[in-house]
Design a protein around this motif. Structure first.
Motif, PDB file in Angstrom:
ATOM      1  N   LEU A   1       0.822  -1.202   0.000  1.00 48.60           N
ATOM      2  CA  LEU A   1       0.000   0.000   0.000  1.00 48.60           C
ATOM      3  C   LEU A   1       0.859   1.257   0.000  1.00 48.60           C
ATOM      4  O   LEU A   1       0.540   2.249  -0.658  1.00 48.60           O
ATOM      5  N   ILE A   2       1.976   1.200   0.718  1.00 42.62           N
ATOM      6  CA  ILE A   2       2.855   2.363   0.757  1.00 42.62           C
ATOM      7  C   ILE A   2       3.425   2.621  -0.631  1.00 42.62           C
ATOM      8  O   ILE A   2       3.510   3.755  -1.090  1.00 42.62           O
ATOM      9  N   ARG A   3       3.775   1.525  -1.336  1.00 40.86           N
ATOM     10  CA  ARG A   3       4.285   1.689  -2.697  1.00 40.86           C
ATOM     11  C   ARG A   3       3.253   2.366  -3.589  1.00 40.86           C
ATOM     12  O   ARG A   3       3.575   3.200  -4.416  1.00 40.86           O
ATOM     13  N   ALA A   4       1.990   1.982  -3.388  1.00 45.07           N
ATOM     14  CA  ALA A   4       0.936   2.570  -4.216  1.00 45.07           C
ATOM     15  C   ALA A   4       0.698   4.021  -3.824  1.00 45.07           C
ATOM     16  O   ALA A   4       0.586   4.905  -4.682  1.00 45.07           O
ATOM     17  N   VAL A   5       0.650   4.285  -2.519  1.00 41.52           N
ATOM     18  CA  VAL A   5       0.360   5.636  -2.048  1.00 41.52           C
ATOM     19  C   VAL A   5       1.497   6.601  -2.400  1.00 41.52           C
ATOM     20  O   VAL A   5       1.275   7.780  -2.657  1.00 41.52           O
ATOM     21  N   ALA A   6       2.723   6.068  -2.439  1.00 43.64           N
ATOM     22  CA  ALA A   6       3.888   6.922  -2.665  1.00 43.64           C
ATOM     23  C   ALA A   6       3.863   7.612  -4.028  1.00 43.64           C
ATOM     24  O   ALA A   6       4.635   8.543  -4.262  1.00 43.64           O
ATOM     25  N   TRP A   7       2.991   7.171  -4.918  1.00 45.74           N
ATOM     26  CA  TRP A   7       2.909   7.844  -6.216  1.00 45.74           C
ATOM     27  C   TRP A   7       2.349   9.240  -6.086  1.00 45.74           C
ATOM     28  O   TRP A   7       2.603  10.101  -6.929  1.00 45.74           O
ATOM     29  N   LEU A   8       1.548   9.473  -5.051  1.00 40.79           N
ATOM     30  CA  LEU A   8       0.887  10.778  -4.906  1.00 40.79           C
ATOM     31  C   LEU A   8       1.882  11.936  -4.837  1.00 40.79           C
ATOM     32  O   LEU A   8       1.759  12.899  -5.598  1.00 40.79           O
TER      33      LEU A   8
ATOM     34  N   LEU B   1       0.912  -0.142 -11.813  1.00 41.66           N
ATOM     35  CA  LEU B   1       0.831  -1.600 -11.905  1.00 41.66           C
ATOM     36  C   LEU B   1       2.159  -2.173 -12.393  1.00 41.66           C
ATOM     37  O   LEU B   1       2.656  -3.165 -11.860  1.00 41.66           O
ATOM     38  N   VAL B   2       2.738  -1.527 -13.409  1.00 39.28           N
ATOM     39  CA  VAL B   2       4.015  -2.013 -13.944  1.00 39.28           C
ATOM     40  C   VAL B   2       5.075  -1.965 -12.853  1.00 39.28           C
ATOM     41  O   VAL B   2       5.813  -2.923 -12.617  1.00 39.28           O
ATOM     42  N   GLN B   3       5.134  -0.836 -12.146  1.00 43.25           N
ATOM     43  CA  GLN B   3       6.163  -0.681 -11.112  1.00 43.25           C
ATOM     44  C   GLN B   3       6.009  -1.729 -10.013  1.00 43.25           C
ATOM     45  O   GLN B   3       6.976  -2.290  -9.522  1.00 43.25           O
ATOM     46  N   ILE B   4       4.752  -1.985  -9.635  1.00 37.81           N
ATOM     47  CA  ILE B   4       4.523  -2.899  -8.520  1.00 37.81           C
ATOM     48  C   ILE B   4       4.814  -4.348  -8.918  1.00 37.81           C
ATOM     49  O   ILE B   4       5.358  -5.123  -8.137  1.00 37.81           O
ATOM     50  N   TYR B   5       4.480  -4.714 -10.177  1.00 39.18           N
ATOM     51  CA  TYR B   5       4.520  -6.132 -10.522  1.00 39.18           C
ATOM     52  C   TYR B   5       5.696  -6.560 -11.395  1.00 39.18           C
ATOM     53  O   TYR B   5       5.912  -7.748 -11.590  1.00 39.18           O
ATOM     54  N   VAL B   6       6.460  -5.603 -11.924  1.00 41.05           N
ATOM     55  CA  VAL B   6       7.503  -5.983 -12.874  1.00 41.05           C
ATOM     56  C   VAL B   6       8.531  -6.930 -12.237  1.00 41.05           C
ATOM     57  O   VAL B   6       9.049  -7.828 -12.895  1.00 41.05           O
ATOM     58  N   VAL B   7       8.789  -6.742 -10.947  1.00 46.36           N
ATOM     59  CA  VAL B   7       9.786  -7.588 -10.287  1.00 46.36           C
ATOM     60  C   VAL B   7       9.385  -9.061 -10.321  1.00 46.36           C
ATOM     61  O   VAL B   7      10.233  -9.946 -10.439  1.00 46.36           O
ATOM     62  N   LEU B   8       8.080  -9.302 -10.252  1.00 44.42           N
ATOM     63  CA  LEU B   8       7.611 -10.689 -10.308  1.00 44.42           C
ATOM     64  C   LEU B   8       8.002 -11.340 -11.630  1.00 44.42           C
ATOM     65  O   LEU B   8       8.172 -12.552 -11.709  1.00 44.42           O
ATOM     66  N   GLY B   9       8.141 -10.512 -12.683  1.00 45.46           N
ATOM     67  CA  GLY B   9       8.558 -11.055 -13.967  1.00 45.46           C
ATOM     68  C   GLY B   9      10.068 -11.152 -14.072  1.00 45.46           C
ATOM     69  O   GLY B   9      10.608 -12.100 -14.648  1.00 45.46           O
ATOM     70  N   ILE B  10      10.767 -10.181 -13.498  1.00 47.69           N
ATOM     71  CA  ILE B  10      12.229 -10.155 -13.607  1.00 47.69           C
ATOM     72  C   ILE B  10      12.849 -11.407 -12.999  1.00 47.69           C
ATOM     73  O   ILE B  10      13.749 -12.013 -13.582  1.00 47.69           O
ATOM     74  N   GLY B  11      12.348 -11.814 -11.839  1.00 48.99           N
ATOM     75  CA  GLY B  11      12.903 -12.976 -11.133  1.00 48.99           C
ATOM     76  C   GLY B  11      13.010 -14.210 -12.023  1.00 48.99           C
ATOM     77  O   GLY B  11      14.124 -14.654 -12.346  1.00 48.99           O
ATOM     78  N   PRO B  12      11.873 -14.755 -12.466  1.00 46.88           N
ATOM     79  CA  PRO B  12      11.925 -15.967 -13.295  1.00 46.88           C
ATOM     80  C   PRO B  12      12.719 -15.762 -14.597  1.00 46.88           C
ATOM     81  O   PRO B  12      13.457 -16.667 -15.017  1.00 46.88           O
TER      82      PRO B  12
ATOM     83  N   MET C   1      -1.714 -12.043 -10.504  1.00 48.62           N
ATOM     84  CA  MET C   1      -1.777 -10.968  -9.509  1.00 48.62           C
ATOM     85  C   MET C   1      -2.677  -9.823  -9.970  1.00 48.62           C
ATOM     86  O   MET C   1      -3.489  -9.305  -9.215  1.00 48.62           O
ATOM     87  N   ILE C   2      -2.526  -9.399 -11.222  1.00 54.16           N
ATOM     88  CA  ILE C   2      -3.261  -8.218 -11.666  1.00 54.16           C
ATOM     89  C   ILE C   2      -4.728  -8.535 -11.935  1.00 54.16           C
ATOM     90  O   ILE C   2      -5.588  -7.688 -11.733  1.00 54.16           O
ATOM     91  N   MET C   3      -5.023  -9.768 -12.337  1.00 55.97           N
ATOM     92  CA  MET C   3      -6.432 -10.119 -12.535  1.00 55.97           C
ATOM     93  C   MET C   3      -7.213  -9.964 -11.227  1.00 55.97           C
ATOM     94  O   MET C   3      -8.380  -9.619 -11.223  1.00 55.97           O
ATOM     95  N   GLY C   4      -6.553 -10.238 -10.118  1.00 56.78           N
ATOM     96  CA  GLY C   4      -7.235 -10.138  -8.827  1.00 56.78           C
ATOM     97  C   GLY C   4      -7.120  -8.771  -8.175  1.00 56.78           C
ATOM     98  O   GLY C   4      -7.567  -8.569  -7.059  1.00 56.78           O
ATOM     99  N   GLU C   5      -6.516  -7.828  -8.865  1.00 52.33           N
ATOM    100  CA  GLU C   5      -6.269  -6.489  -8.315  1.00 52.33           C
ATOM    101  C   GLU C   5      -7.557  -5.733  -7.993  1.00 52.33           C
ATOM    102  O   GLU C   5      -8.529  -5.808  -8.737  1.00 52.33           O
ATOM    103  N   PHE C   6      -7.570  -5.023  -6.910  1.00 47.05           N
ATOM    104  CA  PHE C   6      -8.612  -4.012  -6.723  1.00 47.05           C
ATOM    105  C   PHE C   6      -8.090  -2.803  -5.955  1.00 47.05           C
ATOM    106  O   PHE C   6      -8.582  -1.712  -6.116  1.00 47.05           O
ATOM    107  N   ALA C   7      -7.056  -2.997  -5.153  1.00 46.42           N
ATOM    108  CA  ALA C   7      -6.590  -1.907  -4.293  1.00 46.42           C
ATOM    109  C   ALA C   7      -5.906  -0.787  -5.083  1.00 46.42           C
ATOM    110  O   ALA C   7      -6.148   0.390  -4.822  1.00 46.42           O
ATOM    111  N   THR C   8      -5.072  -1.161  -6.068  1.00 37.43           N
ATOM    112  CA  THR C   8      -4.376  -0.127  -6.833  1.00 37.43           C
ATOM    113  C   THR C   8      -5.367   0.756  -7.583  1.00 37.43           C
ATOM    114  O   THR C   8      -5.171   1.971  -7.698  1.00 37.43           O
ATOM    115  N   ALA C   9      -6.440   0.128  -8.080  1.00 38.93           N
ATOM    116  CA  ALA C   9      -7.448   0.913  -8.797  1.00 38.93           C
ATOM    117  C   ALA C   9      -8.050   1.974  -7.885  1.00 38.93           C
ATOM    118  O   ALA C   9      -8.379   3.074  -8.328  1.00 38.93           O
TER     119      ALA C   9
END
Lengths: 326, 428
Positions: A159-166, A203-214, A263-271
């Motif tokens: 949540l802090i990551r999302a809020v920090a965009w403000l 969304l990209v910022q929050i989730y890109v790491v999940l792709g980078i790992g694998p 992860m993003i299909m189940g998203e609602f908080a970032t929206a």
């Protein structure tokens, strides 16, 4: 990799003969001393049955129940499935909703749309990072250090990551301050935040790491000798990528994309936080109906979301056969 | 609606007891499904369980009740949806539900509560007329929607009755009226009508509450004030009225009129503090919180009236014997004054105003209930300074607020249709 050559292993010490079938059989049938398999899987199995299978079955059961103002009652009713798919006036050429899918299907559709856009951007942003880590950085300790650096955002709560965009993108945020200061705009621009742009970026910022790992792990697994051999044979860098690196890193890409997709299909908080609630995701619809205690319809929505996720994963696995590639 | 449910006390208490005792207690807490754990949870007395929102379930409140009454009160704070669902579908999981009159169209016919005998409510005669007759003062207007007094009276079987009866559905508790909050520096004029919510002067700087049931009513106040439609009952709209409203909102949304939609207390505060929004539907304590951040924010008193809501203490139909007696004691304790004073410091009012007055220092009473300037710095319920000397509570006195309620929080007959159209509005 499917063809097994006569020589089982080729390396610095020269060719080694393949072990005979008997030895392989012995190895397979040999049971290591220690816990039996059944004990090893028991904790996870109990956990999954209690907290995954049972709830899932209940959701399926609930989706057929009836919901009256007096509460829930067990039934076998398809009412809420009808509600999900059918809109009044759908078949009526004169109605303004002619052939317009129901709001729930459209919401699921827009969820899928945002998910695909984000996945594509994550691939474009994430793959080069993974490539750089695996191919350009030579020392293992630096690979590890830089990879951990990618994880830094995960040290703080989602949540802090999302809020920090403000403070960055808001009307009084850094970018607007800079634009105003440089005289590029007269008043703060508002398309940066509470907008489709800001939402996708977050969304990209929050989730890109999940792709980078694998992607990083599958790229790092590629034997450098193969690349060297290809170069020696006169392959161009593009050919090397197309023929070797690309195909060999595909499993990592697929796994990364599955993570991001789910992860993003189940998203609602970032929206809510970054888009200011100006869109509905499949997740918010479930929450809304949960909120008015209409559990059967929330269950129908949850099942449809799950169905869409399963289809998505199957499609990804169709494109890349992970089992074959690994 | 702030929820300061810190569990500092309980952790401290747990650390002091032996491991064996801890395991027993922890099992007890787990069994009750509760997250609290007052120091006296290890007492032998049978506890009662109370569920509610963070507005009324606060460790300090249930802790004080337990201390005064001599038996543990296990409070569980839930979100609105979870409270609604648990109250309706699991009335064996609580003795008292600290719920809201707008839920009663669902709760009363489904008989999840037992009728409360007013002869067992000590201060029943001190409960104000706001919920008994619908009029706080003889000249007040009742307001559309689920006005509490429509939901209050029942017979001994729990069936609604038209007028006063010996039995009631639930004991009226804390309440408030919500309207608009605005930043006067940015709007550059005072806001005195809900119609301003849609004024093109504030295009792109307006936020709306994204809880369909309440947000739709706020929007309806604005649309009606603009003269676009006259609603039969804003608390119980017809499908056609919902269509007109949602079509209008969708048009406005596509024009980029709304900056955001907020769902929680904190989000509404952030929107105002960060300057993203200059005018929005808002809850009164949130306005206080924005001011506390040093950002000017005024709580409007629209001429069309405010949107009221009213909390209540209901007793589960499943409560019996000693637990039923204790539930009555707990409900009586709420009306006694201490709890009224506690919630007053968060900006909420209590049904037994006379008792609250006795429990509040005169300075605080004058500020919170009379709408007078604070004679000195005033604290919040936890003792932190909240109100600066000389500050005035927006929206006037208690009486001014509550004699002009335009509509009460409601769940409409067409609720499902509303939620569906609202989803469509957000997806548009």
């Amino acid at each position: 990799m499917s063809k097994v050559s006569e020589l089982y292993h080729t390396g610095l010490i020269g060719g080694q003969p393949a072990p005979d079938d008997l030895a392989i059989q012995a190895k397979i049938s040999h049971t290591e001393e220690g816990f039996a398999t059944v004990w090893l899987i028991t904790p996870a199995a109990i956990w999954l049955i209690l907290f995954l299978v049972v709830p899932l079955v209940s959701i399926v059961i609930f989706s057929f129940w009836e919901n009256s103002p007096q509460g829930l009652s067990p039934a076998f009713s398809l009412e809420f499935y009808g509600e999900y798919f059918y809109t009044k006036g759908f078949f009526d050429p004169d109605a303004d909703r002619f052939l317009l899918p129901s709001v729930f299907i459209r919401t699921l559709g827009s969820t899928v749309y945002f998910t695909l856009v984000t996945m594509l951007l994550c691939l474009i942003v994430g793959y080069p990072i993974a490539y750089f880590l695996a191919m350009q950085v030579q020392a293992f300790k630096w690979q590890l250090a830089l990879f951990l650096l990618c994880m830094v955002p995960f040290w703080t709560s989602y949540l802090i990551r999302a809020v920090a965009w403000l403070p960055m993108l808001g009307r009084r945020g850094l970018i607007n301050q800079a634009l105003l200061g440089l005289g590029i705009v007269d008043e703060p621009v508002s398309f940066l935040f509470y907008s489709e742009f800001g939402y996708t970026m977050a969304l990209v910022q929050i989730y890109v790491v999940l792709g980078i790992g694998p992607m990083f792990f599958s790229l790092a697994k590629i034997d450098k000798d193969i690349l060297e051999a290809a170069t020696d044979m006169g392959a161009t860098p593009f050919q090397i990528f197309r023929e070797i690196i690309g195909p060999m890193s595909l499993p990592g890409v697929a796994i990364g994309m599955i993570f991001i997709f789910v992860m993003i299909m189940g998203e609602f908080a970032t929206a809510v936080v970054v888009y200011g609630g100006k869109t509905s995701t499949a997740g918010t619809v479930i929450l809304n109906y949960y909120g008015i205690a209409n559990y059967p319809f929330a269950a129908v929505n949850a099942l449809m979301l799950m169905l869409a996720m399963v289809i998505g994963i199957v499609v990804i696995l169709r494109v890349v056969d992970i089992r074959k590639e690994l | 609606m702030t929820a300061k449910n810190g569990n500092k006390k309980s952790t401290g208490a747990l650390l002091k007891i032996s491991r064996r005792k801890f395991m027993g207690t922890a099992a007890g807490i787990a069994a009750a499904g509760g997250i609290t754990g007052f120091p006296n949870i290890v007492q032998a007395a049978d506890p009662i369980r109370s569920i509610g929102l963070g507005v009324s379930i606060i460790n300090e409140i249930q802790g004080k009740a337990a201390k005064d009454l001599g038996f543990p009160v296990r409070g569980q704070a839930l979100g609105y949806g979870a409270l609604f669902g648990k109250t309706l579908n699991q009335n064996d999981q609580y003795e008292v539900s600290e719920c809201y009159f707008d839920m009663f169209d669902v709760m009363v016919p489904s008989k999840v509560f037992q009728p409360i005998d007013t002869t067992r409510i000590r201060d029943w005669d001190k409960v104000s007329n706001l919920t008994k007759t619908g009029k706080l003062t003889p000249g007040s207007q009742i307001g559309q929607g689920d006005a509490p007094f429509h939901k209050l009276w029942v017979d001994e079987n729990g069936a609604p009755t038209k007028g006063p009866s010996r039995y009631i559905s639930a004991v009226p508790g804390w309440h408030n009226a919500d309207s608009l909050g605005y930043n006067p520096k940015e709007t550059k004029r005072s806001i005195d009508s809900w119609a301003e919510l849609f004024s093109s002067d504030f295009k792109g700087r307006v936020a709306l509450l994204n809880v369909p049931q309440i947000g739709a009513m706020d929007a309806a106040m604005g649309v009606e004030a603009l003269g676009l439609i006259k609603f039969g009952d804003k608390g119980d709209m017809t499908r056609k009225e919902i269509d007109v409203l949602v079509d209008f909102l969708t048009k406005k949304k596509k024009e980029g009129h709304f900056r955001a939609f907020w769902e929680t207390f904190g989000q509404s505060v952030n929107l105002m503090v960060s300057g993203e929004v200059v005018l929005q539907s808002m809850w009164s304590p949130a306005v206080t919180a924005v001011n506390a951040e040093g950002v000017p924010c005024i709580y409007a008193s629209p001429k069309e009236g405010m949107r009221g809501w009213h909390g209540a203490l209901a007793i589960s139909a499943k409560a019996s014997g000693k637990q039923l007696d204790q539930a009555y004691e707990y409900v009586n304790w709420w009306l006694d004054g201490w709890a009224g004073a506690f919630v007053a410091r968060q900006g909420y009012y209590m049904s037994t105003t006379a008792n609250t007055k006795k429990s509040l220092p005169a300075d605080e009473w004058d500020f919170w209930y009379e709408g007078k300037p604070a004679a000195k710095e005033l604290p919040d319920p936890f003792g932190t300074p909240l109100v600066a000397k000389g500050a005035v509570r927006d929206g006037g006195s208690y009486e001014q607020r509550f004699k002009n309620i335009a509509v009460w929080n409601s769940i409409m007959s067409e609720n499902d249709y509303l939620v569906k159209r609202w989803t469509e509005f957000l997806t548009a």
